[in-house]
Design a protein around this motif. Structure first.
Motif, PDB file in Angstrom:
ATOM      1  N   MET A 104      -7.273  -4.151 -12.786  1.00 15.57           N
ATOM      2  CA  MET A 104      -6.036  -3.380 -12.603  1.00 15.57           C
ATOM      3  C   MET A 104      -6.171  -2.349 -11.480  1.00 15.57           C
ATOM      4  O   MET A 104      -5.271  -2.180 -10.660  1.00 15.57           O
ATOM      5  N   LEU A 107      -6.114  -4.246  -8.217  1.00 15.47           N
ATOM      6  CA  LEU A 107      -4.782  -4.822  -7.989  1.00 15.47           C
ATOM      7  C   LEU A 107      -3.845  -3.757  -7.409  1.00 15.47           C
ATOM      8  O   LEU A 107      -3.070  -4.026  -6.480  1.00 15.47           O
ATOM      9  N   LYS A 108      -3.940  -2.539  -7.951  1.00  9.38           N
ATOM     10  CA  LYS A 108      -3.062  -1.446  -7.515  1.00  9.38           C
ATOM     11  C   LYS A 108      -3.201  -1.110  -6.025  1.00  9.38           C
ATOM     12  O   LYS A 108      -2.263  -0.588  -5.416  1.00  9.38           O
ATOM     13  N   GLN A 110      -4.911  -3.353  -3.637  1.00 12.30           N
ATOM     14  CA  GLN A 110      -5.207  -4.506  -2.773  1.00 12.30           C
ATOM     15  C   GLN A 110      -4.164  -5.625  -2.823  1.00 12.30           C
ATOM     16  O   GLN A 110      -4.102  -6.432  -1.894  1.00 12.30           O
ATOM     17  N   ALA A 111      -3.405  -5.721  -3.891  1.00 15.92           N
ATOM     18  CA  ALA A 111      -2.454  -6.837  -3.993  1.00 15.92           C
ATOM     19  C   ALA A 111      -1.135  -6.426  -3.331  1.00 15.92           C
ATOM     20  O   ALA A 111      -0.610  -5.349  -3.608  1.00 15.92           O
TER      21      ALA A 111
ATOM     22  N   MET B  63      -6.280  -8.429   4.143  1.00 15.54           N
ATOM     23  CA  MET B  63      -6.086  -7.094   4.695  1.00 15.54           C
ATOM     24  C   MET B  63      -7.228  -6.762   5.642  1.00 15.54           C
ATOM     25  O   MET B  63      -8.384  -7.031   5.334  1.00 15.54           O
ATOM     26  N   VAL B  82       0.348  -0.649  -0.530  1.00 17.42           N
ATOM     27  CA  VAL B  82       0.906  -1.422  -1.638  1.00 17.42           C
ATOM     28  C   VAL B  82       1.159  -0.551  -2.868  1.00 17.42           C
ATOM     29  O   VAL B  82       0.482   0.452  -3.085  1.00 17.42           O
ATOM     30  N   GLY B  84       2.012  -2.115  -6.263  1.00 16.88           N
ATOM     31  CA  GLY B  84       2.235  -3.008  -7.406  1.00 16.88           C
ATOM     32  C   GLY B  84       1.604  -2.476  -8.680  1.00 16.88           C
ATOM     33  O   GLY B  84       1.183  -1.326  -8.756  1.00 16.88           O
ATOM     34  N   GLY B  85       1.542  -3.347  -9.663  1.00 15.29           N
ATOM     35  CA  GLY B  85       0.890  -3.005 -10.927  1.00 15.29           C
ATOM     36  C   GLY B  85       1.827  -2.363 -11.925  1.00 15.29           C
ATOM     37  O   GLY B  85       2.974  -2.127 -11.630  1.00 15.29           O
TER      38      GLY B  85
END
Lengths: 149, 85
Positions: A104, A107-108, A110-111, B63, B82, B84-85
């Motif tokens: 998680m 992901l926060k 790098q995605a 990246m 970014v 997200g999450g």
């Protein structure tokens, strides 16, 4: 390993019941939920799946991960909607908890997803998310190793 | 050389475009040089690619830092940090 970027909702219970390796002794899960404000999530098709796969592979290199599912939604989402789930299956809970949190945190940062809040515009990235990823003391999985894999 | 350039989220909105095929001079061989090349267009490009503005880049869906090289046929993307999450 299952990685999915989708508009549709997901069922955490169904996803974890799909883990079938008899060596699994612990499953740690995380679900992210839309808080208070409706939003639209944009992503970079292709790169998103690639980045998520690499984040999970990085976790597999650090902990015993027997199976893993990451699902992230995109499109229009309402308050209380589920956005993201991570489920990690390991022989024991320590590895499952750590790998789930690691995935998680990475992901926060790098995605390639971007949130736009209804009536408020694009959400700004937060320094606290970078700090959360950095505490794992590791180079971002997608940066330096990119050319070698 | 030819590259495909993609823009996402606030970068896409500010520029009013999401993708273009670019024919670049040979000298534009890094992400940093491509940023400067786009900045030189002026207007919204000058603002979005201003030196101090935080715009991340990816080459072929990884990246990368601004020092990364680009070659003919690459897919280069520019986007904000970014969320997200």
């Amino acid at each position: 390993m299952k990685i999915s970027v989708q508009k549709e909702d997901f069922d955490l219970g169904a996803e974890t019941r799909a883990f079938s390796n008899p060596a699994i002794g612990a499953i740690a899960t995380f679900v992210g939920v839309v808080r208070e404000i409706a939003m639209t999530l944009e992503h970079y098709p292709g790169m998103t799946e690639k980045a998520l796969r690499r984040i999970v592979e990085e976790a597999q290199g650090r902990w015993q991960v027997l199976d893993c599912t990451v699902i992230h939604r995109y499109g229009a989402l309402q308050p209380t909607d589920q956005i993201v789930m991570v489920a990690v299956a390991s022989p024991h809970r320590g590895d499952a908890f750590a790998a789930c949190e690691f995935i998680m945190d990475y992901l926060k940062t790098q995605a390639p997803f971007w949130k736009k809040e209804a009536g408020k515009g694009w959400v700004e990235a937060r320094a606290s998310d970078d700090a959360a990823a950095e505490r794992w003391q590791l180079k971002p999985p997608s940066a330096k190793s990119a050319g070698k894999t | 050389m030819k590259v495909k350039v993609l823009f996402f989220a606030s970068v896409k909105e500010r520029l009013g475009t999401e993708a273009e095929e670019l024919e670049l001079p040979a000298a534009v061989s890094t992400v940093a040089a491509l940023r400067a090349h786009l900045r030189a267009r002026g207007g919204a490009y000058e603002e979005v690619f201003a030196e101090k503005r935080l715009v991340k880049a990816a080459v072929n869906q990884d990246m990368v830092p601004s020092s990364a090289g680009i070659k003919s046929g690459d897919e280069v993307a520019f986007f904000p940090p970014v969320t997200g999450g």
